[in-house]
Design a protein around this motif. Structure first.
Motif, PDB file in Angstrom:
ATOM      1  N   SER A 152       0.872  -1.018   0.145  1.00  0.00           N
ATOM      2  CA  SER A 152       0.040   0.012  -0.023  1.00  0.00           C
ATOM      3  C   SER A 152       0.870   1.265  -0.111  1.00  0.00           C
ATOM      4  CB  SER A 152      -0.923  -0.025   1.055  1.00  0.00           C
ATOM      5  OG  SER A 152      -0.355   0.001   2.431  1.00  0.00           O
ATOM      6  N   GLU A 153       2.115   0.906   0.675  1.00  0.00           N
ATOM      7  CA  GLU A 153       2.939   2.127   0.631  1.00  0.00           C
ATOM      8  C   GLU A 153       3.555   2.375  -0.583  1.00  0.00           C
ATOM      9  OE1 GLU A 153       5.283   1.592   4.043  1.00  0.00           O
ATOM     10  OE2 GLU A 153       3.816   2.142   5.589  1.00  0.00           O
ATOM     11  N   ASN A 154       4.085   1.373  -1.296  1.00  0.00           N
ATOM     12  CA  ASN A 154       4.868   1.328  -2.532  1.00  0.00           C
ATOM     13  C   ASN A 154       4.435   0.477  -3.578  1.00  0.00           C
ATOM     14  OD1 ASN A 154       6.912   1.600  -4.069  1.00  0.00           O
ATOM     15  ND2 ASN A 154       8.520   0.441  -2.937  1.00  0.00           N
ATOM     16  N   ALA A 155       3.382   1.000  -4.586  1.00  0.00           N
ATOM     17  CA  ALA A 155       2.811   0.192  -5.423  1.00  0.00           C
ATOM     18  C   ALA A 155       3.820  -0.373  -6.446  1.00  0.00           C
ATOM     19  CB  ALA A 155       1.906   1.107  -6.308  1.00  0.00           C
ATOM     20  N   VAL A 156       4.811   0.156  -6.770  1.00  0.00           N
ATOM     21  CA  VAL A 156       5.580  -0.628  -7.838  1.00  0.00           C
ATOM     22  C   VAL A 156       6.744  -1.020  -7.078  1.00  0.00           C
ATOM     23  CG1 VAL A 156       7.009  -0.298  -9.910  1.00  0.00           C
ATOM     24  CG2 VAL A 156       5.083   0.888  -9.705  1.00  0.00           C
ATOM     25  N   ARG A 157       7.077  -2.497  -6.970  1.00  0.00           N
ATOM     26  CA  ARG A 157       8.065  -3.059  -6.059  1.00  0.00           C
ATOM     27  C   ARG A 157       9.476  -3.391  -7.197  1.00  0.00           C
ATOM     28  NH1 ARG A 157       6.660  -8.168  -3.274  1.00  0.00           N
ATOM     29  NH2 ARG A 157       8.392  -7.672  -1.904  1.00  0.00           N
ATOM     30  N   THR A 158       8.904  -3.994  -8.436  1.00  0.00           N
ATOM     31  CA  THR A 158      10.254  -4.229  -9.072  1.00  0.00           C
ATOM     32  C   THR A 158       9.821  -4.129 -10.658  1.00  0.00           C
ATOM     33  OG1 THR A 158       8.898  -6.491  -9.540  1.00  0.00           O
ATOM     34  CG2 THR A 158      10.596  -6.443  -7.800  1.00  0.00           C
ATOM     35  N   LYS A 159      10.954  -3.648 -11.346  1.00  0.00           N
ATOM     36  CA  LYS A 159      10.883  -3.333 -12.719  1.00  0.00           C
ATOM     37  C   LYS A 159      10.734  -4.537 -13.470  1.00  0.00           C
ATOM     38  CE  LYS A 159      13.836   0.811 -12.274  1.00  0.00           C
ATOM     39  NZ  LYS A 159      15.138   1.396 -12.807  1.00  0.00           N
ATOM     40  N   LEU A 160       9.510  -4.524 -14.149  1.00  0.00           N
ATOM     41  CA  LEU A 160       9.166  -5.652 -14.908  1.00  0.00           C
ATOM     42  C   LEU A 160       9.766  -5.643 -16.359  1.00  0.00           C
ATOM     43  CD1 LEU A 160       5.372  -6.275 -13.990  1.00  0.00           C
ATOM     44  CD2 LEU A 160       7.551  -7.316 -12.864  1.00  0.00           C
ATOM     45  N   SER A 161      10.929  -5.464 -16.369  1.00  0.00           N
ATOM     46  CA  SER A 161      11.702  -5.535 -17.669  1.00  0.00           C
ATOM     47  C   SER A 161      13.015  -6.208 -17.661  1.00  0.00           C
ATOM     48  CB  SER A 161      12.008  -3.874 -18.152  1.00  0.00           C
ATOM     49  OG  SER A 161      12.675  -3.270 -17.235  1.00  0.00           O
ATOM     50  N   ILE A 162      13.527  -6.418 -18.882  1.00  0.00           N
ATOM     51  CA  ILE A 162      14.954  -7.284 -19.101  1.00  0.00           C
ATOM     52  C   ILE A 162      15.966  -6.263 -18.594  1.00  0.00           C
ATOM     53  CG2 ILE A 162      16.525  -8.127 -20.585  1.00  0.00           C
ATOM     54  CD1 ILE A 162      14.056  -9.203 -22.350  1.00  0.00           C
ATOM     55  N   ARG A 163      15.753  -5.030 -18.951  1.00  0.00           N
ATOM     56  CA  ARG A 163      16.723  -3.683 -18.732  1.00  0.00           C
ATOM     57  C   ARG A 163      16.761  -3.496 -17.333  1.00  0.00           C
ATOM     58  NH1 ARG A 163      18.372   1.150 -21.591  1.00  0.00           N
ATOM     59  NH2 ARG A 163      17.200   0.383 -23.393  1.00  0.00           N
ATOM     60  N   GLY A 164      15.650  -3.560 -16.595  1.00  0.00           N
ATOM     61  CA  GLY A 164      15.666  -3.598 -15.063  1.00  0.00           C
ATOM     62  C   GLY A 164      16.460  -4.691 -14.279  1.00  0.00           C
ATOM     63  N   ALA A 165      16.560  -5.865 -15.386  1.00  0.00           N
ATOM     64  CA  ALA A 165      17.264  -7.124 -14.492  1.00  0.00           C
ATOM     65  C   ALA A 165      18.664  -7.082 -15.120  1.00  0.00           C
ATOM     66  CB  ALA A 165      16.435  -8.247 -14.908  1.00  0.00           C
ATOM     67  N   LEU A 166      19.237  -6.367 -15.767  1.00  0.00           N
ATOM     68  CA  LEU A 166      20.439  -6.138 -16.161  1.00  0.00           C
ATOM     69  C   LEU A 166      21.697  -6.142 -15.133  1.00  0.00           C
ATOM     70  CD1 LEU A 166      20.460  -4.256 -19.445  1.00  0.00           C
ATOM     71  CD2 LEU A 166      20.660  -6.703 -19.472  1.00  0.00           C
ATOM     72  N   LEU A 167      22.579  -6.772 -15.195  1.00  0.00           N
ATOM     73  CA  LEU A 167      23.842  -6.828 -14.338  1.00  0.00           C
ATOM     74  C   LEU A 167      24.452  -5.876 -14.357  1.00  0.00           C
ATOM     75  CD1 LEU A 167      24.775 -10.534 -14.400  1.00  0.00           C
ATOM     76  CD2 LEU A 167      23.277  -9.381 -12.554  1.00  0.00           C
ATOM     77  N   THR A 168      25.250  -4.971 -13.544  1.00  0.00           N
ATOM     78  CA  THR A 168      26.099  -3.857 -13.707  1.00  0.00           C
ATOM     79  C   THR A 168      27.597  -4.647 -14.000  1.00  0.00           C
ATOM     80  OG1 THR A 168      26.785  -3.866 -11.326  1.00  0.00           O
ATOM     81  CG2 THR A 168      24.883  -2.502 -12.023  1.00  0.00           C
ATOM     82  N   ALA A 169      28.325  -3.734 -14.462  1.00  0.00           N
ATOM     83  CA  ALA A 169      29.649  -4.109 -14.547  1.00  0.00           C
ATOM     84  C   ALA A 169      30.457  -4.698 -13.411  1.00  0.00           C
ATOM     85  CB  ALA A 169      30.800  -2.963 -15.045  1.00  0.00           C
ATOM     86  N   HIS A 170      29.985  -4.092 -12.416  1.00  0.00           N
ATOM     87  CA  HIS A 170      30.817  -4.591 -11.010  1.00  0.00           C
ATOM     88  C   HIS A 170      30.052  -5.960 -10.639  1.00  0.00           C
ATOM     89  CE1 HIS A 170      32.287  -4.497  -7.046  1.00  0.00           C
ATOM     90  NE2 HIS A 170      31.053  -4.578  -6.548  1.00  0.00           N
ATOM     91  N   ASP A 171      28.607  -6.075 -10.933  1.00  0.00           N
ATOM     92  CA  ASP A 171      27.918  -7.371 -10.621  1.00  0.00           C
ATOM     93  C   ASP A 171      28.712  -8.612 -11.532  1.00  0.00           C
ATOM     94  OD1 ASP A 171      26.084  -6.340  -8.801  1.00  0.00           O
ATOM     95  OD2 ASP A 171      24.665  -6.011 -10.497  1.00  0.00           O
ATOM     96  N   PHE A 172      29.075  -8.184 -12.798  1.00  0.00           N
ATOM     97  CA  PHE A 172      29.687  -9.203 -13.967  1.00  0.00           C
ATOM     98  C   PHE A 172      30.779  -9.425 -13.128  1.00  0.00           C
ATOM     99  CE2 PHE A 172      31.049 -10.836 -17.649  1.00  0.00           C
ATOM    100  CZ  PHE A 172      30.009 -11.655 -18.006  1.00  0.00           C
ATOM    101  N   LYS A 173      31.582  -8.639 -12.850  1.00  0.00           N
ATOM    102  CA  LYS A 173      32.897  -8.981 -12.322  1.00  0.00           C
ATOM    103  C   LYS A 173      32.883  -9.859 -11.006  1.00  0.00           C
ATOM    104  CE  LYS A 173      36.943  -5.846 -11.250  1.00  0.00           C
ATOM    105  NZ  LYS A 173      37.319  -4.816 -10.529  1.00  0.00           N
ATOM    106  N   ARG A 174      31.850  -9.882 -10.228  1.00  0.00           N
ATOM    107  CA  ARG A 174      31.680 -10.671  -9.084  1.00  0.00           C
ATOM    108  C   ARG A 174      31.530 -12.132  -9.530  1.00  0.00           C
ATOM    109  NH1 ARG A 174      27.478  -8.150  -5.104  1.00  0.00           N
ATOM    110  NH2 ARG A 174      28.065  -9.979  -4.099  1.00  0.00           N
ATOM    111  N   LEU A 175      30.415 -12.018 -10.603  1.00  0.00           N
ATOM    112  CA  LEU A 175      29.877 -13.427 -11.124  1.00  0.00           C
ATOM    113  C   LEU A 175      30.863 -13.962 -11.813  1.00  0.00           C
ATOM    114  CD1 LEU A 175      26.894 -13.233 -13.362  1.00  0.00           C
ATOM    115  CD2 LEU A 175      28.772 -14.389 -14.086  1.00  0.00           C
ATOM    116  N   LEU A 176      31.926 -13.283 -12.592  1.00  0.00           N
ATOM    117  CA  LEU A 176      32.736 -14.112 -13.317  1.00  0.00           C
ATOM    118  C   LEU A 176      33.852 -14.948 -12.848  1.00  0.00           C
ATOM    119  CD1 LEU A 176      32.927 -14.233 -16.551  1.00  0.00           C
ATOM    120  CD2 LEU A 176      34.567 -12.581 -16.432  1.00  0.00           C
TER     121      LEU A 176
END
Lengths: 154, 523
Positions: free
Chosen positions: B235-259
């Motif tokens: 009720s306080e925050n109607a939109v919780r997550t971005k429903l798009s592929i763009r919103g799910a993309l990893l940052t360069a830092h995330d990718f550096k951690r993943l690799l």
């Protein structure tokens, strides 16, 4: 529902090591006495007897650790509701069959427990029904139980 | 260079419209099967096998191979979004995937991490299979009972001592998992054990319902506490997550951690996949355990990218590695491998050392199709992220009955009896009690799945040595592995002693991700 009032403070932390210790005793005693430990080669009781002893020893250590833990373990009635709901779904599946019981459970939970609007109930039931019937019944051909109805119909 | 030429020929086989279609169909079905709790790749491949009877062998194995492979991707979906592993290799994905999706509010990135790590691990696995497949299979066969015992001891020790910060509780729960797996028939002698006169217990405790209950249903019970908080947040925050592929993309830092963890686990997972009987589940557990030895930016078990990457890369790599002994030696590495072996025989092929010589089109077509399947599955898995994220936007109060139904149906479908459902229900309550009392459940699942393998190999090793423990210290590979095993134990003990972490964690009663759980007072 007011969960603050319903929370019950019971310390169950010590029961887990005690139960584990007893399980360890049962497995090692049966392993040594009944199933056989060693007779020129490892027998069926060899492996469980060893790990039964490991469980007993580690349970004693865990018991000594948890009796010093001061934090209370809290249980809530709403958690019990989920357990009771699932139990009713399982028992109902044995009586009237799993698929009818799934719809009754979904409708009952959504309408009575969550006060969900009828339209939302129907949408959720349709989606779950599509997954259960489409994937499990039609594609995977899982033969779900029909409970006592099976005897009546069959 | 010869392998390149043969792989090129393989691509000519794989890239026909018919085979691309088969790979695509297999990939889609594999994702669905993988995401459905309780089905798993074994059932998926077994169900599709009769349909491929009239296909030519290359097309048939391409479809089944794609299904098997994409199943590893799909297993992570429900693990991350619902905390219910779609199949057993995804159990470790839940440890960090679900906290990352819910507590860290990064569900899209969690899914993307799983997909990217699966792709990287899978690619490493297929590359190794391409260039060393037959050789790797021969190395795998050198792993006898003593070597396998040492490998399994390392896997169990690593995870049970390190999941959570409390080794004693980890040890208790590991020993319990081992004993629970002893119920039923003794696999070596066929004698009944610990059945207590029950016909059901004679068949043992079924693994999948046990996992669904311990992880999934236990989570549903805990979710009950979050209902009101969830409503308030919505009720306080109607939109919780971005429903798009763009919103799910990893940052360069995330990718550096993943690799790095993905590459490490990819290499190790491939090797584990090659070992007879080890399979993707052992691979993912070992990948996760290995990552514990390396530095992670966030603590493992609290939504660390490294945890998801290690687990997913390892299970996909192991799935690829499992094809090496299957094709080169005719030895299945897992239950699914055994069904595929049955398929090969059904299509009139004889797996073994001569298969690469007698049917190069088939073998290299399959390997090439794995590259294709990996790419296709990644594309589909990324494309469906927005739809998957919608699952998280469903209010918790609706998720509780839906997940309960999925748990019940999943447990029934794997065992075809209400016994499986009852096991799921009881293990769910048990898992909930463990969690409430600060005992981690993941080591129990690992011990449960690896225990039969450990027992078989340990007993065989003792039979071979005439009861002497020297077999574990005289064979070169075993000796190295045993040194690693004892090194892990000593390192863990040293790590615990100076800082008295054990006492501190005991006071807090922390285990696994329990520390981050929602406090009841927030209700």
């Amino acid at each position: 529902m007011n969960q603050q009032k319903q929370s019950v403070k019971i310390t169950t932390r010590i029961f887990i090591p005690i139960c584990m210790f007893l399980i360890g005793i049962v497995f090692s005693v049966l392993g040594f006495k009944q199933y056989g430990f060693w007779d020129h080669e490892p027998k069926p009781g060899f492996f469980p007897a060893i790990f039964g002893i490991v469980l007993m020893v580690s349970s004693v250590l865990a018991f000594m650790q948890v009796i010093h833990e001061t934090e209370k373990v809290e249980y809530h009635f709403c958690e019990l509701e989920v357990i009771i709901g699932a139990a009713m779904l399982i028992i109902g599946s044995m009586i009237i069959g799993m698929i009818p019981m799934i719809f009754i459970y979904l409708f009952g939970w959504l309408k009575i427990m969550e006060k969900t609007p009828l339209k939302t109930c129907i949408i959720i039931m349709a989606i779950v029904g599509a997954i259960v019937i489409g994937v499990f019944v039609m594609w995977l051909q899982v033969q779900f139980p029909w409970g006592l109805l099976e005897n009546v119909i069959g | 260079m010869d392998n390149f030429r043969l792989l090129g020929q393989g691509f000519l086989v794989a890239l026909t419209p018919q085979n691309i279609g088969a790979a695509l169909l297999g990939a889609v079905l594999g994702l669905i099967v993988g995401a459905m709790p309780g089905i798993g790749s074994l059932a998926g491949v077994a169900l599709l096998l009769p349909l491929t009877y009239k296909f030519n062998p290359a097309t048939a194995i391409i479809m089944l191979g794609a299904l098997y492979y994409s199943n590893m991707y799909g297993g992570s979906f429900s693990a991350i979004l619902l905390n219910i592993p779609g199949d057993s290799p995804a159990v470790t994905t839940t440890l960090d995937g679900y906290p990352m999706a819910t507590k860290r509010k990064r569900p899209g990135q969690a899914l993307m991490t799983a997909n990217m790590a699966s792709f990287i691990g899978g690619t490493i696995g297929i590359l190794i299979l391409t260039f060393t497949g037959p050789g790797l299979a021969k190395l795998g066969i050198k792993f006898g009972p003593s070597e396998m015992t040492a490998v399994l001891l390392i896997a169990m020790t690593s995870i049970s001592w390190l999941v959570g910060e409390n080794p004693i509780k980890g040890l208790v729960i590991t020993a319990f998992g081992i004993l629970a797996a002893c119920i039923g028939m003794d696999t070596l002698s066929g004698a009944p054990r610990y059945d207590f006169g029950s016909m059901h217990l004679l068949g043992g405790i079924p693994f999948t319902p046990f996992v669904i209950g311990t992880v999934g249903f236990a989570q549903v019970i805990k979710l009950a506490n979050d209902r009101q908080k969830d409503d308030k947040e919505r009720s306080e925050n109607a939109v919780r997550t971005k429903l798009s592929i763009r919103g799910a993309l990893l940052t360069a830092h995330d990718f550096k951690r993943l690799l790095p963890p993905a590459i490490r686990s990819g290499l190790m997972g491939t090797f584990v996949g090659v070992l007879p009987g080890a399979g993707a589940t052992t691979g993912s557990f070992m990948g996760y355990a290995m990552q514990k030895k390396f530095k992670s930016e966030e603590p493992m078990g609290t939504g660390a990218i490294e945890g998801i990457a290690a687990s997913e890369a390892a299970n996909n790599a192991a799935a690829a590695g499992a094809f090496a002994p299957l094709l080169a030696l005719g030895i299945p590495g897992s239950g699914t491998g055994a069904v595929l072996l049955g398929g090969l025989m059904m299509w009139g092929l004889q797996p073994g050392p001569l298969l690469f010589q007698n049917d190069p089109d088939f073998c290299w077509g399959l390997i090439a199709s794995l590259f294709l399947s990996n790419l296709l599955t990644l594309a589909i898995a990324v494309a469906v992220i927005p739809f998957l994220l919608k699952i998280l936007s469903v209010p918790i109060k609706y998720m509780i009955p839906i997940i309960t139904v999925v748990c019940v149906v999943g447990a029934y479908s794997t065992s075809n009896s209400m016994y499986g459902v009852v096991v799921m229900f009881l293990s769910g309550i048990f898992g909930y009690l463990l969690d409430k009392n600060g005992f981690p459940s993941a080591p129990m699942l690992l011990a449960f799945v690896l225990s039969p393998l450990l027992e078989n190999n340990m007993r065989k090793a003792f039979i071979l040595s005439g009861g002497s423990v020297s077999i574990f210290f005289t064979r070169p590979i075993t000796l190295v592995l045993m040194v690693v095993f004892f090194g892990l134990i000593i390192a863990s003990l040293i790590k615990q002693m100076p800082s008295k972490r054990l006492t501190a964690s005991a006071k807090k009663g922390i285990a696994g991700d329990d520390a981050a759980s929602v406090k009841p007072s927030q209700q």
